[in-house]
Design an enzyme around this catalytic site. Structure first.
Site, PDB file in Angstrom:
ATOM      1  N   CYS A   1       0.836  -1.210   0.000  1.00  0.00           N
ATOM      2  CA  CYS A   1       0.000   0.000   0.000  1.00  0.00           C
ATOM      3  C   CYS A   1       0.869   1.259   0.000  1.00  0.00           C
ATOM      4  O   CYS A   1       0.531   2.268  -0.630  1.00  0.00           O
ATOM      5  CB  CYS A   1      -0.931   0.004   1.210  1.00  0.00           C
ATOM      6  SG  CYS A   1      -2.031  -1.417   1.278  1.00  0.00           S
TER       7      CYS A   1
HETATM    8  C1  BEZ Z   1       0.522  -4.699   1.884  1.00  0.00           C
HETATM    9  O1  BEZ Z   1       0.199  -3.576   1.538  1.00  0.00           O
HETATM   10  O2  BEZ Z   1       1.652  -5.113   1.711  1.00  0.00           O
HETATM   11  C2  BEZ Z   1      -0.495  -5.603   2.521  1.00  0.00           C
HETATM   12  C3  BEZ Z   1      -1.646  -5.090   3.101  1.00  0.00           C
HETATM   13  C4  BEZ Z   1      -2.555  -5.945   3.705  1.00  0.00           C
HETATM   14  C5  BEZ Z   1      -2.333  -7.303   3.702  1.00  0.00           C
HETATM   15  C6  BEZ Z   1      -1.185  -7.798   3.102  1.00  0.00           C
HETATM   16  C7  BEZ Z   1      -0.271  -6.960   2.500  1.00  0.00           C
END
Ligand code: BEZ
Length: 209
Positions: free
Chosen positions: A45
């Protein structure tokens, strides 16, 4: 039932990093991209929001307003934005909605419990100037989106809304386009005098201005 292409994008009022937003009023008659991410302070994210920020000039050139969302709070978003700027070298320059009670997430079907039980997945809604859903994408948490592709589809959506054409696989702005099968050969000739017939159902022409 899930939102479908052609549906009106639901209106809502929600808090964001740029204050309270009434969605339709904020959007006005622009194209818009509403996209969700699963969680603040997570790696994929962080790269996604930074990438959207880096594309500021490209969104502006296409006349597209972008707005993010997750179920985290405004305070959490604001704290995380400092990290995004540190990592990605660009301050977050678009609003990020806080949806802790999942009102917007439920309106738009952004929670897919079999993938992530209480968090939003990586949803994208491209919304037309008259507030219709023109395109949806859904990615799982572990796969970051390609925002150049989202810019590409906005260009294709705008082109195909303005002219009786369609875009072929892997089309890029400036490439040849396909003449709508709804046009007869005579109608095609009148609009696109130089068109080529590859097959009776596959006629191509230069991209209209
Ligand atoms: C990420 O942004 O890396 C992420 C967010 C939620 C669950 C798994 C990965």
């Amino acid at each position: 039932m899930a939102l479908q292409l052609g549906d009106t994008a639901p209106d809502f009022t929600a808090n964001s990093t740029q204050g309270e937003i009434e969605f339709h009023a904020w959007k006005g008659d622009s194209w818009a991209i509403l996209f969700s991410h699963p969680k603040d302070f997570t790696p994929v994210c962080t790269t996604e929001l930074g990438t959207v920020a880096q594309l500021r000039d490209a969104w502006d050139a296409q006349g597209v307003k972008v707005i993010g969302l997750s179920v985290d709070s405004v305070d959490s978003h604001k704290e995380w934005e400092q990290d995004i700027a540190d990592v990605m070298g660009e301050p977050v320059n678009f609003p990020v909605l806080a949806d802790p009670d999942r009102t917007v997430a439920n309106l738009y079907g952004m929670i897919h419990p079999k993938a992530l039980d209480t968090l939003t997945v990586r949803s994208v809604f491209v919304i037309t100037p008259d507030n219709k859903v023109a395109l949806t994408l859904t990615y799982p948490a572990a796969v970051g989106r390609n925002f150049d592709e989202i810019l590409r589809v906005v260009a294709a959506l705008k082109l195909t809304a303005a002219h009786p054409v369609a875009t072929p696989a892997n089309w890029q702005d400036g490439d040849e386009v396909i003449i709508s099968p709804k046009l007869s050969d005579d109608e095609a000739k009148a609009k696109f005098p130089e068109f080529e017939t590859v097959k009776p159902y596959l006629r191509t022409t230069a991209q209209p201005e």
